[in-house]
Scaffold this motif. Sequence first.
Motif, PDB file in Angstrom:
ATOM      1  N   ASP A  81       0.820  -1.215   0.000  1.00 33.90           N
ATOM      2  CA  ASP A  81       0.000   0.000   0.000  1.00 33.90           C
ATOM      3  C   ASP A  81       0.854   1.266   0.000  1.00 33.90           C
ATOM      4  N   LYS A  82       2.133   1.119  -0.424  1.00 29.40           N
ATOM      5  CA  LYS A  82       3.030   2.246  -0.708  1.00 29.40           C
ATOM      6  C   LYS A  82       3.562   2.967   0.535  1.00 29.40           C
ATOM      7  N   ARG A  83       3.457   2.365   1.709  1.00 24.22           N
ATOM      8  CA  ARG A  83       4.078   2.979   2.887  1.00 24.22           C
ATOM      9  C   ARG A  83       5.585   2.692   2.890  1.00 24.22           C
ATOM     10  N   GLU A  84       6.363   3.694   3.299  1.00 23.63           N
ATOM     11  CA  GLU A  84       7.809   3.531   3.397  1.00 23.63           C
ATOM     12  C   GLU A  84       8.173   2.919   4.742  1.00 23.63           C
ATOM     13  N   ILE A  85       9.021   1.897   4.692  1.00 19.60           N
ATOM     14  CA  ILE A  85       9.450   1.197   5.897  1.00 19.60           C
ATOM     15  C   ILE A  85      10.973   1.264   5.991  1.00 19.60           C
ATOM     16  N   LYS A  86      11.486   1.781   7.089  1.00 25.51           N
ATOM     17  CA  LYS A  86      12.928   1.781   7.321  1.00 25.51           C
ATOM     18  C   LYS A  86      13.292   0.490   8.046  1.00 25.51           C
ATOM     19  N   SER A  87      14.202  -0.273   7.448  1.00 23.59           N
ATOM     20  CA  SER A  87      14.514  -1.603   7.969  1.00 23.59           C
ATOM     21  C   SER A  87      15.992  -1.721   8.352  1.00 23.59           C
ATOM     22  N   SER A  88      16.253  -2.564   9.336  1.00 24.25           N
ATOM     23  CA  SER A  88      17.613  -2.915   9.740  1.00 24.25           C
ATOM     24  C   SER A  88      17.638  -4.407  10.056  1.00 24.25           C
ATOM     25  N   THR A  89      18.744  -5.056   9.719  1.00 24.23           N
ATOM     26  CA  THR A  89      18.854  -6.503   9.907  1.00 24.23           C
ATOM     27  C   THR A  89      20.210  -6.853  10.508  1.00 24.23           C
ATOM     28  N   VAL A  90      20.202  -7.765  11.477  1.00 30.92           N
ATOM     29  CA  VAL A  90      21.445  -8.296  12.032  1.00 30.92           C
ATOM     30  C   VAL A  90      21.367  -9.822  12.003  1.00 30.92           C
ATOM     31  N   PHE A  91      22.452 -10.463  11.586  1.00 29.04           N
ATOM     32  CA  PHE A  91      22.524 -11.921  11.579  1.00 29.04           C
ATOM     33  C   PHE A  91      22.959 -12.424  12.955  1.00 29.04           C
ATOM     34  N   LEU A  92      22.501 -13.607  13.302  1.00 32.29           N
ATOM     35  CA  LEU A  92      22.783 -14.221  14.603  1.00 32.29           C
ATOM     36  C   LEU A  92      23.643 -15.463  14.398  1.00 32.29           C
ATOM     37  N   ARG A  93      24.675 -15.611  15.189  1.00 32.98           N
ATOM     38  CA  ARG A  93      25.573 -16.758  15.103  1.00 32.98           C
ATOM     39  C   ARG A  93      25.494 -17.591  16.386  1.00 32.98           C
ATOM     40  N   ASP A  94      25.766 -18.903  16.242  1.00 29.89           N
ATOM     41  CA  ASP A  94      25.774 -19.771  17.420  1.00 29.89           C
ATOM     42  C   ASP A  94      27.183 -19.830  18.018  1.00 29.89           C
ATOM     43  N   SER A  95      27.371 -20.706  18.986  1.00 35.36           N
ATOM     44  CA  SER A  95      28.654 -20.793  19.691  1.00 35.36           C
ATOM     45  C   SER A  95      29.789 -21.269  18.801  1.00 35.36           C
ATOM     46  N   THR A  96      29.448 -21.847  17.649  1.00 36.96           N
ATOM     47  CA  THR A  96      30.481 -22.296  16.703  1.00 36.96           C
ATOM     48  C   THR A  96      30.714 -21.270  15.600  1.00 36.96           C
ATOM     49  N   ASP A  97      30.114 -20.085  15.751  1.00 32.92           N
ATOM     50  CA  ASP A  97      30.244 -18.984  14.794  1.00 32.92           C
ATOM     51  C   ASP A  97      29.499 -19.246  13.492  1.00 32.92           C
TER      52      ASP A  97
END
Length: 210
Positions: A81-97
Amino acid sequence: MKKELSKYIPMIKMLAQTFGKSCEIVLHDLSQPQSSVVYTINNHVTGRQIGQPFDHLIKQVLLAKDFTDDYKANYLICTPDKREIKSSTVFLRDSTDKIIGAICINYDLSALRNIQNFCNDMLMIDTETIPSEIEPFDHVVEIVDDLIDKIISNTDVATLKRKDKIELIHFMEKKGVFLIKGSIDKVAEKMNISKVTVYSYLDEIKKMEN
């Protein structure tokens, strides 16, 4: 939901309460790319539902020029519906990286656009365009290779019919997998088909979409 990921839920709830109802937060389990969404809060912002796949992790996160330290902040997406969304993403790692998941924050800018001059810092976005194919950094290749492995390993490719193979290729094409140089060779090898076949499937997909 895996215990390694469930431990992030209190933090997600805290962030959502801090930034209010315009802030949607989505938790992804990347061991199951086709249904990676395992938790959402304030999902009225973009309508994300548990069981849906990831959307922007490759095209607007991994392929961003400033993607580093496993995160990308302040990129722009738009809702139907044309709304602007500001997004941020971070990846998650386990104990073995090993990459196991991701947290995506989606902030609806509708109200803030009305006071943009006051909120310039809050509204900073990245308008970088994505080329048709690039040769990415090693850490990007590692993450995308892992996604390819998981997408294909979740399916018994030996028993797939042609239309099912095309559907699997289409899923990866929509998610930006083939923007990574060399990914077609890797997908062909893992699906036990020729590179020419992958190209023919992609051509067929383009014709269907047109």
